[in-house]
Design a protein around this motif. Structure first.
Motif, PDB file in Angstrom:
ATOM      1  N   VAL A  11       0.782  -1.107  -0.060  1.00  0.00           N
ATOM      2  CA  VAL A  11      -0.212  -0.031   0.009  1.00  0.00           C
ATOM      3  C   VAL A  11       0.923   1.253   0.024  1.00  0.00           C
ATOM      4  N   HIS A  12       0.707   2.037  -1.084  1.00  0.00           N
ATOM      5  CA  HIS A  12       1.377   3.320  -1.082  1.00  0.00           C
ATOM      6  C   HIS A  12       3.112   3.151  -0.924  1.00  0.00           C
ATOM      7  N   GLY A  13       3.555   1.997  -1.559  1.00  0.00           N
ATOM      8  CA  GLY A  13       4.919   1.728  -1.771  1.00  0.00           C
ATOM      9  C   GLY A  13       5.745   1.017  -0.541  1.00  0.00           C
ATOM     10  N   ALA A  52      -2.200  -3.330  -3.434  1.00  0.00           N
ATOM     11  CA  ALA A  52      -3.555  -3.234  -3.162  1.00  0.00           C
ATOM     12  C   ALA A  52      -3.946  -1.653  -2.859  1.00  0.00           C
ATOM     13  N   THR A  53      -3.259  -0.824  -3.318  1.00  0.00           N
ATOM     14  CA  THR A  53      -3.100   0.557  -3.155  1.00  0.00           C
ATOM     15  C   THR A  53      -4.534   1.201  -3.956  1.00  0.00           C
ATOM     16  N   ASP A  65      -3.863   6.667   7.576  1.00  0.00           N
ATOM     17  CA  ASP A  65      -3.376   6.223   8.843  1.00  0.00           C
ATOM     18  C   ASP A  65      -3.945   5.133   9.364  1.00  0.00           C
ATOM     19  N   THR A  66      -4.520   4.334   8.660  1.00  0.00           N
ATOM     20  CA  THR A  66      -5.472   3.023   8.950  1.00  0.00           C
ATOM     21  C   THR A  66      -4.395   2.078   9.566  1.00  0.00           C
ATOM     22  N   LEU A  67      -3.312   1.728   8.526  1.00  0.00           N
ATOM     23  CA  LEU A  67      -2.422   0.502   8.877  1.00  0.00           C
ATOM     24  C   LEU A  67      -1.408   0.891  10.219  1.00  0.00           C
ATOM     25  N   GLU A  96       6.026  -4.240  14.021  1.00  0.00           N
ATOM     26  CA  GLU A  96       6.621  -5.224  13.410  1.00  0.00           C
ATOM     27  C   GLU A  96       6.107  -5.741  12.379  1.00  0.00           C
ATOM     28  N   LYS A  97       4.745  -5.357  11.881  1.00  0.00           N
ATOM     29  CA  LYS A  97       4.111  -5.920  10.745  1.00  0.00           C
ATOM     30  C   LYS A  97       4.494  -5.087   9.450  1.00  0.00           C
ATOM     31  N   HIS A  98       5.029  -3.752   9.872  1.00  0.00           N
ATOM     32  CA  HIS A  98       5.347  -2.685   8.625  1.00  0.00           C
ATOM     33  C   HIS A  98       6.731  -3.313   7.912  1.00  0.00           C
ATOM     34  N   LEU A  99       6.752  -3.913   6.944  1.00  0.00           N
ATOM     35  CA  LEU A  99       7.726  -4.625   6.521  1.00  0.00           C
ATOM     36  C   LEU A  99       8.897  -3.619   5.724  1.00  0.00           C
ATOM     37  N   GLY A 100       8.515  -2.415   5.399  1.00  0.00           N
ATOM     38  CA  GLY A 100       9.431  -1.779   4.710  1.00  0.00           C
ATOM     39  C   GLY A 100       9.019  -1.285   3.291  1.00  0.00           C
ATOM     40  N   PRO A 101       9.780  -0.532   2.708  1.00  0.00           N
ATOM     41  CA  PRO A 101       9.526   0.297   1.401  1.00  0.00           C
ATOM     42  C   PRO A 101       9.878  -0.834   0.283  1.00  0.00           C
TER      43      PRO A 101
END
Length: 494
Positions: A22-24, A51-52, A62-64, A71-76
């Motif tokens: 989502v958004h890169g 899925a953007t 800001d939902t995510l 820890e679920k934010h895996l990066g760019p």
């Protein structure tokens, strides 16, 4: 930081390991799948993919951040390695819609709010139009909301010096240029890619108060950040089953400068909006409604985004709200005189007489009718000065607003018309719609014989037909003799 590649992400495309872009940025939503209000299948369709496009219209940015642990934010993501979704060939209906969009009339040819609605009906995506325009069940209440204003007639005063007419007033202690406000409406990005911030900018430019919705497409902070100067904003609140979540939302809104809290009390469950249900929000709905995740997604976009609303909300909760905020408290959705009197007993600052735009209980009475009953009951008990009263639903003309003010309303909320204006002409469209209402208000206040909002009173109305719901016979001779009032047509194709 090393960027994730499309190949890496694509391998996580199952219920056991579900990554989405989502958004890169890539997110691991595996554990969130069972909690998603829209069901699992809608996410699994985009497992391992970008899925953007589907995320954007219905989720604040800001939902995510709010609902996924860090820890679920895996990066760019290296987006150059992510395969673009095959959008296929546009179907005939979409091609025809885009052709109509290309022939929209100039904004200057929109002379009233119904013009925006007619153009929106022809040019909006089917699913977006279905969500915005739908009412409950047979849509009787939705239609009566507008028709009820036609049963009120004016009793104008003449020979009044109306060289100067002032539209400004106060609502909940805030000064405003007009006696109407932009009420809370969900999913702004269905109509415009920038969503509710378009309404914020237009409201600022025209000196109109904006109510921020809980179910906005933009995040609350995005909407507040778009505020200009001392612009007034209110918060509309759907009460969460988790009261601590609710408390934090209210505290944050107050800290960010919101001037009032409008608690929705007419939606312990969202109504059946069958037009919306049939559209299923988008082309993915067939998959969603047949899902085996025990979430019924056949109820359309409204139900899909509202599963958190607490049906146990009751009068006992009103003192609690008073304890957690200093903002004025408004009960949004009162529909009878008995509850209006009870609200006064509980000491709330205001009530909004509303049937949710005809989207909840079909055959609920139009707010303008309820207003007449409520003001009579409040005046009988000398409570009319103790609590402000507002209405919404069906307002399309300046005369509608004037009629409500004559009956005792402090102000009037308007929702759908501004969505239609935004969906067709963006910020300029919303400003044009507001300006048209201002012009209608000024002209009709002159014609009724009122210099200020305070001059409007019940003696300027004939109420004898207000409660009559019989159909008016068609005058077929007049239908044939007179030109129909029609909205501006789409420009002819050259």
């Amino acid at each position: 930081m090393t960027k994730l590649t499309g190949a890496e992400i694509a391998s996580h495309n199952s219920k056991e390991s579900c990554w989405v872009v989502v958004h890169g940025k890539c997110y691991d939503v595996t554990e969130f799948l069972p909690e998603h209000p829209g069901g699992q299948k809608i996410i699994l369709k985009y497992a391992g993919k970008d899925a953007t496009k589907e995320f954007e219209p219905i989720h604040p940015s800001d939902t995510l951040d709010k609902y996924l642990p860090a820890e679920k934010h895996l990066g760019p993501v290296d987006m150059g390695t992510v395969a673009a979704e095959d959008e296929g060939v546009a179907d005939e209906a979409e091609v025809a819609r885009l052709e109509r969009v290309s022939r929209m009339p100039p904004l200057s040819q929109c002379y009233n709010l119904l013009d925006f609605e007619d153009i929106a009906r022809q040019t909006m995506r089917k699913t977006a139009w279905a969500y915005y325009s739908s009412g409950a069940d047979d849509e009787i209440t939705m239609r009566e909301n507008h028709a009820a204003f036609h049963r009120l007639w004016f009793r104008p005063r003449v020979l009044v010096d109306v060289e100067r007419v002032a539209l400004d007033t106060t609502m909940l202690g805030s000064r405003t240029s007009v006696p109407f406000y932009i009420t809370a409406t969900a999913l702004g990005k269905l109509g415009h890619p920038e969503g509710e911030v378009v309404l914020t900018r237009a409201a600022a430019a025209e000196g109109v108060i904006q109510m921020i919705p809980t179910l906005a497409s933009c995040s609350f902070d995005e909407i507040v950040d778009a505020r200009r100067g001392d612009q007034v904003q209110w918060l509309q609140l759907y009460v969460n089953k988790d009261r601590e979540v609710t408390r934090k939302i209210v505290a944050h809104a107050e800290a960010r400068g919101c001037k009032a809290l409008w608690i929705t009390v007419d939606a312990p469950q969202l109504g059946r909006r069958e037009k919306d249900m049939r559209s299923k929000y988008d082309e993915q709905a067939a998959q969603v409604q047949d899902s085996d995740d025990n979430v019924d997604r056949s109820q359309g976009a409204a139900r899909a985004i509202s599963s958190f609303i607490d049906p146990s909300l009751s009068w006992k909760d009103v003192p609690w709200f008073r304890s957690i905020t200093r903002m004025p408290i408004v009960l949004k959705g009162v529909q009878c005189a008995e509850d209006a009197l009870k609200a006064a007993e509980y000491g709330v600052d205001a009530i909004l007489l509303s049937n949710h735009g005809g989207r909840q209980l079909d055959f609920a009475k139009p707010a303008i009718e309820v207003l007449s009953e409520v003001m009579a009951a409040l005046r009988e008990r000398s409570l009319d000065d103790k609590m402000e009263v507002y209405i919404d639903g069906g307002v399309r003309r300046g005369t509608d607003i004037i009629k409500a003010l004559c009956l005792g309303a402090r102000g009037v909320g308007i929702g759908r018309p501004f969505l239609y204006a935004m969906s067709t002409y963006g910020e300029d469209g919303v400003r044009r719609a507001i300006q048209l209402l201002k012009d209608e208000l000024e002209m009709n206040m002159r014609l009724i014989g009122a210099n200020t909002v305070a001059d409007l009173n019940p003696s300027m109305l004939d109420l004898r037909s207000l409660g009559l719901h019989t159909s008016i016979p068609r005058d077929h001779l007049a239908d044939q003799a007179y030109d129909r009032l029609v909205p501006p047509g789409l420009k002819a194709k050259l």
